[in-house]
Design an enzyme around this catalytic site. Structure first.
Site, PDB file in Angstrom:
ATOM      1  N   GLU A   1     138.031  86.540  41.357  1.00  0.00           N
ATOM      2  CA  GLU A   1     138.991  85.535  40.884  1.00  0.00           C
ATOM      3  C   GLU A   1     138.220  84.273  40.476  1.00  0.00           C
ATOM      4  O   GLU A   1     137.207  83.934  41.113  1.00  0.00           O
ATOM      5  CB  GLU A   1     139.942  85.195  42.046  1.00  0.00           C
ATOM      6  CG  GLU A   1     141.045  84.235  41.693  1.00  0.00           C
ATOM      7  CD  GLU A   1     141.878  83.852  42.929  1.00  0.00           C
ATOM      8  OE1 GLU A   1     141.378  84.014  44.067  1.00  0.00           O
ATOM      9  OE2 GLU A   1     143.001  83.383  42.753  1.00  0.00           O
TER      10      GLU A   1
ATOM     11  N   LYS B   1     149.281  86.259  39.383  1.00  0.00           N
ATOM     12  CA  LYS B   1     149.218  86.056  40.848  1.00  0.00           C
ATOM     13  C   LYS B   1     150.527  85.478  41.370  1.00  0.00           C
ATOM     14  O   LYS B   1     151.028  84.468  40.850  1.00  0.00           O
ATOM     15  CB  LYS B   1     148.050  85.125  41.173  1.00  0.00           C
ATOM     16  CG  LYS B   1     147.819  84.889  42.660  1.00  0.00           C
ATOM     17  CD  LYS B   1     146.587  83.997  42.865  1.00  0.00           C
ATOM     18  CE  LYS B   1     146.271  83.738  44.314  1.00  0.00           C
ATOM     19  NZ  LYS B   1     145.137  82.806  44.480  1.00  0.00           N
TER      20      LYS B   1
ATOM     21  N   CYS C   1     143.714  87.786  45.723  1.00  0.00           N
ATOM     22  CA  CYS C   1     143.376  86.864  46.813  1.00  0.00           C
ATOM     23  C   CYS C   1     144.474  86.660  47.874  1.00  0.00           C
ATOM     24  O   CYS C   1     144.771  87.563  48.634  1.00  0.00           O
ATOM     25  CB  CYS C   1     142.926  85.542  46.211  1.00  0.00           C
ATOM     26  SG  CYS C   1     141.913  84.592  47.355  1.00  0.00           S
TER      27      CYS C   1
HETATM   28  N1  LIG Z   1     142.360  79.440  41.561  1.00  0.00           N
HETATM   29  C1  LIG Z   1     142.434  78.327  42.412  1.00  0.00           C
HETATM   30  C2  LIG Z   1     141.481  78.246  43.570  1.00  0.00           C
HETATM   31  C3  LIG Z   1     141.216  79.562  44.245  1.00  0.00           C
HETATM   32  C4  LIG Z   1     141.969  79.780  45.478  1.00  0.00           C
HETATM   33  C5  LIG Z   1     142.032  81.210  45.657  1.00  0.00           C
HETATM   34  N2  LIG Z   1     142.071  81.541  47.006  1.00  0.00           N
HETATM   35  C6  LIG Z   1     143.107  82.229  47.538  1.00  0.00           C
HETATM   36  O1  LIG Z   1     144.078  82.554  46.919  1.00  0.00           O
HETATM   37  C7  LIG Z   1     143.038  82.677  48.950  1.00  0.00           C
HETATM   38  C8  LIG Z   1     142.483  81.740  49.931  1.00  0.00           C
HETATM   39  C9  LIG Z   1     142.965  82.190  51.243  1.00  0.00           C
HETATM   40  C10 LIG Z   1     142.052  81.732  52.320  1.00  0.00           C
HETATM   41  C11 LIG Z   1     142.471  82.249  53.647  1.00  0.00           C
HETATM   42  S1  LIG Z   1     144.084  81.709  53.995  1.00  0.00           S
HETATM   43  C12 LIG Z   1     143.869  81.592  55.704  1.00  0.00           C
HETATM   44  C13 LIG Z   1     142.432  81.292  55.891  1.00  0.00           C
HETATM   45  N3  LIG Z   1     142.211  79.869  55.819  1.00  0.00           N
HETATM   46  C14 LIG Z   1     141.240  79.545  54.993  1.00  0.00           C
HETATM   47  O2  LIG Z   1     140.827  78.401  54.811  1.00  0.00           O
HETATM   48  N4  LIG Z   1     140.788  80.649  54.407  1.00  0.00           N
HETATM   49  C15 LIG Z   1     141.577  81.814  54.762  1.00  0.00           C
HETATM   50  C16 LIG Z   1     142.297  77.067  41.591  1.00  0.00           C
HETATM   51  O3  LIG Z   1     142.224  77.169  40.390  1.00  0.00           O
HETATM   52  O4  LIG Z   1     142.323  75.990  42.147  1.00  0.00           O
END
Ligand SMILES: N[C@@H](CCCCNC(=O)CCCC[C@@H]1SC[C@@H]2NC(=O)N[C@@H]21)C(=O)O
Length: 896
Positions: A455, A556, A589
């Protein structure tokens, strides 16, 4: 269906099936289908209405409050500390009241349990010992147990009651101080804050209404799916019956005839295709991989089943793919003009982009580049500077104070706030695509057939809605348009990235999955959800077949604080089919933690293989990237091709190829060098496997647990089993059953109730309210002075970095020897421990995981449901135990 199949079918079926009586169940299910269709329409309308009401009040509130601010002036700002203190005091009061009630309840339970004991003792004495009343004896035992539990809970709630009361007093004190200090401005600003509070309450109420409609809508959709499934199985049953009826009179024992049957020919054919082994690959940051297939794929995408089948070459208002799984609704397109064309496209290509020569903000883009990294592994002054910038960017964030806590979502660096020109954006993305090219070539050389990129790997992250504009392209719906950008590059404008990816797939003859920002024009006059700028911006996965055609597009669903992107108006359930391994599902993700689209794809649509681009920040002890990827694959019983960004500085590390049995993964927190992973994996698509012997592997039922593979080894578990059955710990000496007092500690922002895992072996329980987690353990190389372990339970709504309801039962290695250190992030451990962990989850969606020292991924020997509890067990690990976890997701309570 091909001709052979058609012929078969008519041969198999009775002469005139119409003569058969209509199965009465069909009518019932059709009624349910219609009812749920009505409900879906009704709740969709209500949901839209309530969302509109919410938005209208929000706009009104903003306007009215702005007016007030203008009228009142700076008193609003000056008095803010008081109003905030007042809010905190109110909240503390609510918490203190709740704790008081809990405490009173605990006292009451204790009193009742003691009374029962007194009664039972009295009764036993009355019996004059001549006749042993086993019922009373049992009651006595039970009540004694309850007294013990109630005493523990009283102690716990007393402590909480004291703590919350102290917090309340402190908050009130602080508020009063500010009240004195800011008296004048408080009274001046009161109308503003009273108005704000009025609107707040009103919006809360409207939000509840929206949530309620959403829940009702999900329920109606679930009912629809159930009715559809039931109809399918009734239909299967009828076909099977007809086939039997047809075969029956031909006489049994006609082996030769049966072998010659065309139906079996088809199975055999499928068995052959099963022997085509799939090589799948994942990519980490700068390293990707790919695979090749010579055949043209018959591809499909569920999301593309909208009513428009004719390929269109002009930008069109976006038609969400959500209704596609509900075919009865496809005619009731929520956007009445969904078939009309839009002559003006607010998406790039249809709009003036910022000056292509402008490099403004470009420098600020560099640090956010996930895969760009010309600096990976390189050592040059520029690279040192870039690394410095990355680290500095991360450390600038207030919450990123240590490396450990730096592994959080908040460490994402800023994307460009100022939009760069399209030319600069393309230059930026081209550098990342260079890396893709190299890795695709390398992957193809190794014979890979499918290649997954992470991603955000092309464009970076943390953009604003505006600053991502020059990075957007419009990805056409593959259900409506059959298009290979490589073969026909001029068909749509502004599609340079799609073109390059498509050629990459074609040149290397591999299926290729990439994530990119996608723009879809929409029409606000007919689509109330259409954003103000007339376009949806989606975080999108695009799948290209090995001839470069776009075969799937997924937007997404569960965004992770992504300001640049919109949530799709309807959830999309996207699959594509490959010739070498059958069907794959797509999700991205954060989606992995939610029901939609993931659980529907797995459970309702029977998808067993997934591609998974991700940009996941590790969070130990329960949610490091590869740790959860493996748990997901194991517990859902699916193959997961997980490609994560590699940015050690941001805690984004860890990709892998996971099958329910096996895994190849890469996790390295040092450096910024990614890795190409290539693995041959078994095919899991039921349709492609047909009746092949390998079909046995499909006996795996998602979320039902995992029986031990080799039952002959079952005896190994006997000591555990014996003790489990008897309910005692391993030693005869019952001292090993002594349980230390529970304590609370924060694990990943949630307040867990824990008990220390002392002694060499034992049987322990930790409860959070009524959710109890049980552990039977035996330490193999105990060294208590060096390592502390704790068993923890959590039952509640997680609200930091996302809102999701959890039931968690876990054994963790604490980071130190004090109880407060339990739940902290740690990667290493020496202790070898055999264990059996179980809890009575209220959800069937339990993700089981075992993490060994140094991020080695282990897996349970066995897991499953027994007597209403989900369990897992593991013996004989070769590395120290860091975490053993049963991570339950209670999706239906997410909006509590
Ligand atoms: N595309 C976005 C930035 C990317 C964010 C993509 N990340 C996610 O979708 C998943 C992140 C999940 C992290 C897990 S959730 C629980 C745990 N706590 C955390 O800090 N990490 C994990 C953009 O453009 O900004």
């Amino acid at each position: 269906m091909d001709n052979t199949e058609k012929e078969n079918k008519s041969e198999d079926e009775p002469e005139s099936p119409e003569d058969e009586e209509v199965d009465p169940r069909i009518q019932g299910e059709l009624e349910k289908l219609n009812q749920s269709t009505d409900d879906i329409n009704r709740w969709e309308t209500e949901l839209e209405d309530s969302r509109q009401r919410f938005r209208a009040v929000l706009v009104e509130a903003t306007v009215k409050l702005d007016e007030q601010v203008k009228k009142i002036g700076k008193a609003v700002e000056e008095s803010k500390p008081y109003w905030e203190a007042r809010r905190v005091a109110r909240q503390a009061q609510v918490e203190a009241q709740r704790a008081t009630q809990e405490f009173q309840r605990a006292i009451e339970i204790l009193r009742a349990a003691k009374e029962t004991i007194a009664l039972a003792e009295e009764r036993l004495l009355e019996e004059d010992s001549r006749q042993f009343d086993s019922a009373w004896q049992e009651m006595l035992n039970h009540a004694t147990q309850r007294v013990m539990e109630a005493e523990q809970s009283r102690t716990r709630s007393e402590l909480e009651h004291r703590e919350t009361a102290a917090k309340y007093n402190a908050a009130i004190g602080h508020m009063r101080q500010l009240e004195k200090k800011l008296k004048r401005t408080i009274s001046k600003s009161r109308p503003y804050f009273e108005l704000k509070s009025k609107y707040y309450l009103q919006l809360e109420q409207l939000k509840r209404k929206v949530d309620e409609c959403q829940a009702k809508l999900s329920q109606a959709k679930a009912e629809y799916r159930t009715a559809l499934r039931n109809l399918e199985s009734i239909s299967d049953e009828i076909h099977a019956r007809r086939r039997l009826a047809a075969i029956g009179p031909r006489g049994c024992g006609v082996g030769a005839e049966k072998d010659a049957g065309t139906g079996d020919d088809i199975s055999n054919f499928k068995m052959e295709s099963d022997s085509i082994s799939m090589i799948s690959e994942t990519f980490e940051e700068e390293n990707s991989n790919g695979s090749a297939s010579d055949e043209d794929a018959e591809t499909q995408s569920r999301c593309s089943l909208n009513s428009n089948s004719a390929p269109l070459d002009v930008p069109r208002p976006y038609v969400p793919s959500g209704p596609s799984p509900y075919p009865l609704l496809s005619s009731s397109c929520p956007f009445t003009s969904c078939t009309s064309l839009n002559s003006f496209s607010p998406c790039p290509g249809g709009v003036e982009l910022p000056s292509p020569g402008s490099l403004e903000g470009f420098d600020r883009v560099s640090p956010v580049l996930g895969p760009r990294s010309e600096c990976s592994g390189a050592s040059s002054p520029e690279c040192e500077q870039e690394r410095g910038e990355r680290a500095e960017g991360a450390e600038r964030k207030p919450e990123n104070t240590t490396r450990a806590s730096g592994l959080k979502s908040t460490t994402l660096e800023e994307g460009p706030k100022v939009a760069v020109g399209r030319k600069a954006a393309l230059q930026h993305m081209d550098r990342n695509l260079e890396v893709f090219e190299t890795q695709a070539t390398s992957a193809a050389r190794q014979g890979a057939q499918i290649l997954v990129f992470p991603e955000d790997a092309i464009h970076g992250f943390n953009f604003s809605r505006e600053s991502i504009a020059p990075y957007l392209e419009t990805v056409p719906d593959p259900g409506a348009v059959t298009w290979s950008p490589c073969a026909d590059p001029d068909r749509f404008q502004n599609t340079e990235v799609l073109h390059r990816l498509s050629c990459m797939a074609q040149k290397n003859s591999l299926f290729l999955v990439a994530n990119m920002p996608d723009c879809q024009p929409c029409n606000r006059s007919v689509d109330p959800l259409c954003p103000a700028d007339g376009r949806y911006q989606f975080n999108t996965d695009v799948v290209f077949s090995d001839n470069g055609t776009i075969v799937a597009r997924y937007h997404k669903q569960n965004l992770y604080f992504e300001a640049a992107f919109d949530t799709p108006p309807a959830c999309e359930y996207v699959t594509f089919t490959t010739p070498f391994a059958g069907r794959f599902g797509v999700f991205t993700c954060f989606d992995i933690l939610f029901r939609e689209p993931v659980v529907t794809l797995v459970k309702d649509m029977g998808v067993r293989q997934f591609v998974y681009p991700t940009a996941w920040m590790n969070q130990l002890p329960l949610l490091a990237a590869v740790q959860f990827q493996r748990s997901f694959s194991y517990s859902a019983g699916v193959t997961l091709l997980a490609a994560n960004i590699r940015s050690a500085a941001m805690g984004m590390t860890g990709s892998g190829i996971f099958t329910p049995w096996d895994a190849l993964y890469h996790h390295d927190t040092e450096g910024e060098t990614g890795k190409l992973l290539v693995l041959r994996v078994p095919v899991l698509d039921p349709l492609l496997l047909g009746d092949a012997p390998e079909r046995a592997r499909l006996k795996l039922v998602p979320f039902s647990g995992f029986p031990k593979m080799d039952l002959a080894e079952k005896t190994e578990f006997e000591p555990f089993q014996r003790e489990l059955d008897s309910g005692f710990c391993l030693k005869e000496d019952s001292s090993c059953n002594i349980q230390s007092s529970p304590f609370t500690s924060t694990m990943m922002y949630d307040k867990f109730t824990l008990v220390p895992v002392h002694g060499k072996e034992g049987n322990l329980t930790a409860c959070d309210g009524s959710f109890c987690c049980h552990l039977l353990f035996q330490k193999i190389n105990p060294s208590p002075e060096e390592e502390l372990y704790a068993l923890g339970a959590f039952d509640g709504l997680h609200v930091v970095h996302g809102t999701y309801y959890l039931e968690v039962c876990a054994v963790v290695r604490c980071t130190g020897l004090h109880q407060e250190s339990c739940g902290g992030e740690i990667e290493h451990a020496h202790m070898l421990m055999d264990f059996h962990l179980h809890a009575a989850f209220t959800t069937e969606h339990v993700f089981a995981g075992v993490l060994g020292s140094g991020m080695t991924l282990d897996r349970p020997d066995e897991s499953g449901w027994k007597n209403g509890s989900f369990y897992m067990s593991r013996r004989g690990m070769s590395s120290g135990l860091v975490t053993a976890v049963l991570y339950g997701r209670v999706y239906e309570k997410d909006s509590e």
